[in-house]
Scaffold this motif. Structure first.
Motif, PDB file in Angstrom:
ATOM      1  N   VAL A 125       0.839  -1.203   0.000  1.00  0.00           N
ATOM      2  CA  VAL A 125       0.000   0.000   0.000  1.00  0.00           C
ATOM      3  C   VAL A 125       0.872   1.252   0.000  1.00  0.00           C
ATOM      4  O   VAL A 125       0.621   2.216  -0.750  1.00  0.00           O
ATOM      5  CB  VAL A 125      -0.950   0.004   1.220  1.00  0.00           C
ATOM      6  CG1 VAL A 125      -1.658   1.349   1.346  1.00  0.00           C
ATOM      7  CG2 VAL A 125      -1.973  -1.119   1.104  1.00  0.00           C
ATOM      8  N   THR A 126       1.921   1.236   0.832  1.00  0.00           N
ATOM      9  CA  THR A 126       2.822   2.387   0.923  1.00  0.00           C
ATOM     10  C   THR A 126       3.554   2.631  -0.388  1.00  0.00           C
ATOM     11  O   THR A 126       3.682   3.777  -0.844  1.00  0.00           O
ATOM     12  CB  THR A 126       3.841   2.172   2.060  1.00  0.00           C
ATOM     13  OG1 THR A 126       3.140   2.004   3.301  1.00  0.00           O
ATOM     14  CG2 THR A 126       4.790   3.353   2.174  1.00  0.00           C
ATOM     15  N   ILE A 127       4.034   1.562  -1.025  1.00  0.00           N
ATOM     16  CA  ILE A 127       4.755   1.699  -2.293  1.00  0.00           C
ATOM     17  C   ILE A 127       3.846   2.261  -3.380  1.00  0.00           C
ATOM     18  O   ILE A 127       4.227   3.167  -4.135  1.00  0.00           O
ATOM     19  CB  ILE A 127       5.341   0.342  -2.729  1.00  0.00           C
ATOM     20  CG1 ILE A 127       6.513  -0.049  -1.825  1.00  0.00           C
ATOM     21  CG2 ILE A 127       5.807   0.395  -4.181  1.00  0.00           C
ATOM     22  CD1 ILE A 127       7.052  -1.443  -2.079  1.00  0.00           C
TER      23      ILE A 127
ATOM     24  N   ALA B 122       9.516  18.931  -2.525  1.00  0.00           N
ATOM     25  CA  ALA B 122       8.664  17.756  -2.323  1.00  0.00           C
ATOM     26  C   ALA B 122       9.488  16.482  -2.266  1.00  0.00           C
ATOM     27  O   ALA B 122       9.252  15.611  -1.416  1.00  0.00           O
ATOM     28  CB  ALA B 122       7.630  17.668  -3.433  1.00  0.00           C
ATOM     29  N   PHE B 123      10.473  16.369  -3.163  1.00  0.00           N
ATOM     30  CA  PHE B 123      11.326  15.178  -3.162  1.00  0.00           C
ATOM     31  C   PHE B 123      12.154  15.092  -1.882  1.00  0.00           C
ATOM     32  O   PHE B 123      12.425  13.994  -1.372  1.00  0.00           O
ATOM     33  CB  PHE B 123      12.246  15.177  -4.386  1.00  0.00           C
ATOM     34  CG  PHE B 123      11.646  14.513  -5.585  1.00  0.00           C
ATOM     35  CD1 PHE B 123      11.159  13.217  -5.523  1.00  0.00           C
ATOM     36  CD2 PHE B 123      11.542  15.197  -6.792  1.00  0.00           C
ATOM     37  CE1 PHE B 123      10.598  12.605  -6.628  1.00  0.00           C
ATOM     38  CE2 PHE B 123      10.981  14.589  -7.913  1.00  0.00           C
ATOM     39  CZ  PHE B 123      10.514  13.296  -7.822  1.00  0.00           C
ATOM     40  N   SER B 124      12.590  16.240  -1.356  1.00  0.00           N
ATOM     41  CA  SER B 124      13.365  16.255  -0.111  1.00  0.00           C
ATOM     42  C   SER B 124      12.550  15.687   1.039  1.00  0.00           C
ATOM     43  O   SER B 124      13.031  14.885   1.838  1.00  0.00           O
ATOM     44  CB  SER B 124      13.793  17.687   0.202  1.00  0.00           C
ATOM     45  OG  SER B 124      14.455  17.745   1.438  1.00  0.00           O
TER      46      SER B 124
ATOM     47  N   LEU C 184      11.089   8.206   3.280  1.00  0.00           N
ATOM     48  CA  LEU C 184      11.491   6.896   2.766  1.00  0.00           C
ATOM     49  C   LEU C 184      12.672   6.306   3.533  1.00  0.00           C
ATOM     50  O   LEU C 184      12.823   5.088   3.595  1.00  0.00           O
ATOM     51  CB  LEU C 184      11.816   7.000   1.270  1.00  0.00           C
ATOM     52  CG  LEU C 184      10.602   7.247   0.374  1.00  0.00           C
ATOM     53  CD1 LEU C 184      11.047   7.521  -1.058  1.00  0.00           C
ATOM     54  CD2 LEU C 184       9.644   6.061   0.414  1.00  0.00           C
ATOM     55  N   ILE C 185      13.517   7.169   4.119  1.00  0.00           N
ATOM     56  CA  ILE C 185      14.630   6.674   4.943  1.00  0.00           C
ATOM     57  C   ILE C 185      14.087   5.907   6.143  1.00  0.00           C
ATOM     58  O   ILE C 185      14.512   4.783   6.443  1.00  0.00           O
ATOM     59  CB  ILE C 185      15.534   7.834   5.392  1.00  0.00           C
ATOM     60  CG1 ILE C 185      16.323   8.392   4.207  1.00  0.00           C
ATOM     61  CG2 ILE C 185      16.504   7.361   6.486  1.00  0.00           C
ATOM     62  CD1 ILE C 185      17.082   9.666   4.530  1.00  0.00           C
ATOM     63  N   VAL C 186      13.114   6.515   6.840  1.00  0.00           N
ATOM     64  CA  VAL C 186      12.530   5.863   8.007  1.00  0.00           C
ATOM     65  C   VAL C 186      11.735   4.626   7.597  1.00  0.00           C
ATOM     66  O   VAL C 186      11.805   3.577   8.243  1.00  0.00           O
ATOM     67  CB  VAL C 186      11.628   6.847   8.779  1.00  0.00           C
ATOM     68  CG1 VAL C 186      10.882   6.135   9.901  1.00  0.00           C
ATOM     69  CG2 VAL C 186      12.479   7.962   9.355  1.00  0.00           C
ATOM     70  N   LEU C 187      10.990   4.734   6.508  1.00  0.00           N
ATOM     71  CA  LEU C 187      10.244   3.576   6.015  1.00  0.00           C
ATOM     72  C   LEU C 187      11.185   2.427   5.682  1.00  0.00           C
ATOM     73  O   LEU C 187      10.907   1.266   5.997  1.00  0.00           O
ATOM     74  CB  LEU C 187       9.440   3.965   4.771  1.00  0.00           C
ATOM     75  CG  LEU C 187       8.228   4.871   4.996  1.00  0.00           C
ATOM     76  CD1 LEU C 187       7.693   5.384   3.664  1.00  0.00           C
ATOM     77  CD2 LEU C 187       7.138   4.147   5.764  1.00  0.00           C
ATOM     78  N   SER C 188      12.313   2.739   5.066  1.00  0.00           N
ATOM     79  CA  SER C 188      13.291   1.702   4.714  1.00  0.00           C
ATOM     80  C   SER C 188      13.864   1.032   5.954  1.00  0.00           C
ATOM     81  O   SER C 188      14.041  -0.190   5.986  1.00  0.00           O
ATOM     82  CB  SER C 188      14.426   2.310   3.882  1.00  0.00           C
ATOM     83  OG  SER C 188      13.938   2.845   2.683  1.00  0.00           O
ATOM     84  N   LEU C 189      14.154   1.829   6.980  1.00  0.00           N
ATOM     85  CA  LEU C 189      14.675   1.262   8.231  1.00  0.00           C
ATOM     86  C   LEU C 189      13.666   0.321   8.865  1.00  0.00           C
ATOM     87  O   LEU C 189      14.002  -0.799   9.270  1.00  0.00           O
ATOM     88  CB  LEU C 189      15.022   2.390   9.215  1.00  0.00           C
ATOM     89  CG  LEU C 189      16.331   3.141   8.993  1.00  0.00           C
ATOM     90  CD1 LEU C 189      16.410   4.345   9.919  1.00  0.00           C
ATOM     91  CD2 LEU C 189      17.526   2.218   9.225  1.00  0.00           C
TER      92      LEU C 189
ATOM     93  N   ILE D  62      11.790  13.173  11.514  1.00  0.00           N
ATOM     94  CA  ILE D  62      11.489  12.955  10.103  1.00  0.00           C
ATOM     95  C   ILE D  62      10.048  13.297   9.766  1.00  0.00           C
ATOM     96  O   ILE D  62       9.766  13.981   8.777  1.00  0.00           O
ATOM     97  CB  ILE D  62      11.774  11.495   9.707  1.00  0.00           C
ATOM     98  CG1 ILE D  62      13.261  11.169   9.924  1.00  0.00           C
ATOM     99  CG2 ILE D  62      11.384  11.235   8.261  1.00  0.00           C
ATOM    100  CD1 ILE D  62      14.216  11.991   9.107  1.00  0.00           C
ATOM    101  N   TYR D  63       9.117  12.862  10.598  1.00  0.00           N
ATOM    102  CA  TYR D  63       7.710  12.982  10.238  1.00  0.00           C
ATOM    103  C   TYR D  63       7.094  14.337  10.554  1.00  0.00           C
ATOM    104  O   TYR D  63       6.234  14.809   9.829  1.00  0.00           O
ATOM    105  CB  TYR D  63       6.890  11.888  10.924  1.00  0.00           C
ATOM    106  CG  TYR D  63       6.953  10.582  10.183  1.00  0.00           C
ATOM    107  CD1 TYR D  63       6.213  10.370   9.033  1.00  0.00           C
ATOM    108  CD2 TYR D  63       7.786   9.556  10.616  1.00  0.00           C
ATOM    109  CE1 TYR D  63       6.283   9.171   8.335  1.00  0.00           C
ATOM    110  CE2 TYR D  63       7.865   8.356   9.935  1.00  0.00           C
ATOM    111  CZ  TYR D  63       7.110   8.178   8.797  1.00  0.00           C
ATOM    112  OH  TYR D  63       7.193   6.989   8.120  1.00  0.00           O
TER     113      TYR D  63
END
Length: 312
Positions: free
Chosen positions: A213-215, A237-239, A245-250, A289-290
């Motif tokens: 869902v997130t992807i 926006a990309f920043s 995405l860093i936190v999601l990846s972790l 991050i959030y």
């Protein structure tokens, strides 16, 4: 060895990190500071969200709920780890062990579902701005939060009932710093094949469903951002997306590594390191991050501090 047969008091030993146990005082201080920083960061987010009416929107309601769940999640694990580092008390009764394992998985799964909902919220806000207000409101937000944790409760209550019926009559050392359910199941002298299969299915379903869902949500967000006419808007926006995405990846990386794989006894040390990232590092980063990089949150925080100074 502690007698673990049914009818007697079942006690387990959390192995934690024996190679660095002689640094107990230093590790206690480091993890205590990380724990307090995570709690304080998340509590700031919760406080300013509900103190400032401008932030009482679906996005910030979801974020404050996420922060509250993060506080609960790390509290299921870190206090016991601190006790191990400080006093060396590694024993834990079976009921307490099962309770810790349940809340760790129940809250953790709810967080993953919540992250998927947050991704959908951002998708609607960025990709469907004209329909956002008619789809997302506070009532829908609370309903989705309730749904996230209802599913999590149903999944893991059934799993814990199965685990509670297992017999433990052999080794009682859990090769982890908390009552990891996979490590606990491996200590049973019962036939655990069905329980392990159920555990693998449930954890895989939770992680992979929320990940998919997130992807999908972020893929559409990226496509929409690429269509923005201004290069400055795209860069900004990309920043923001890259930080998320860093936190999601972790979070997803560590959990996929731990849970979405068949039984592997020889990778327990790596599992502990991945779990430490998920329970200490990621919750420490999430407030920054959030939300704490968010200009609206910064303004709300400044306004709250100003009101506090005026009251004095």
């Amino acid at each position: 060895m502690t007698d673990l047969k049914h009818g007697n008091k079942k006690m387990f030993i959390l192995e934690a990190f024996p190679a660095v146990q002689h640094w107990g005082s230093l590790l206690f201080l480091v993890h205590l500071l990380a724990y307090l920083a995570s709690i304080m960061g998340n509590m700031v987010i919760i406080t300013i969200t509900w103190a400032d009416h401008r932030l009482q929107t679906p996005m910030y309601v979801l974020l404050s709920t996420f922060s509250f769940c993060e506080c609960c999640f790390i509290t299921t694990v870190i206090p016991k780890l601190l006790s191990i580092f400080l006093s060396g008390r590694q024993t834990i009764p079976f009921p307490a062990c099962l309770t810790q394992a349940f809340f760790f998985l129940f809250i953790g799964a709810g967080i993953f579902f919540l992250m998927a909902v947050m991704s959908l919220d951002r998708y609607l806000a960025i990709c469907k701005p004209l329909h956002y207000a008619s789809i997302m409101n506070l009532r829908v937000s609370f309903l989705l939060i309730f749904l996230c944790y209802s599913l999590s409760f149903i999944f893991f209550t059934g799993l814990m009932l199965r685990v509670s019926q297992l017999s433990f009559c052999g080794p009682n050392i859990i090769s982890h710093f908390f009552c990891d359910l996979g490590s606990l199941i491996r200590l049973s002298c019962s036939d655990t094949s069905s329980v392990e299969m159920y555990f693998f299915f449930v954890t895989s379903f939770v992680i992979l469903l929320s990940l998919i869902v997130t992807i999908i949500a972020y893929s559409n967000i990226v496509i929409t951002i690429l269509r923005l006419p201004s290069a400055k808007e795209r860069q900004k926006a990309f920043s923001t997306c890259s930080s998320h995405l860093i936190v999601l990846s972790l979070m997803y990386g560590s959990c996929v590594f731990i849970y979405v794989k068949p039984k592997q006894v020889n990778r327990l040390d790596s599992n502990k390191e991945a779990a430490l990232v998920n329970t200490v590092v990621t919750p420490l980063l999430n407030p920054v991050i959030y939300t704490l990089r968010n200009k609206q949150v910064h303004q709300a925080l400044r306004d709250m501090l100003s009101r506090m100074r005026l009251q004095k």
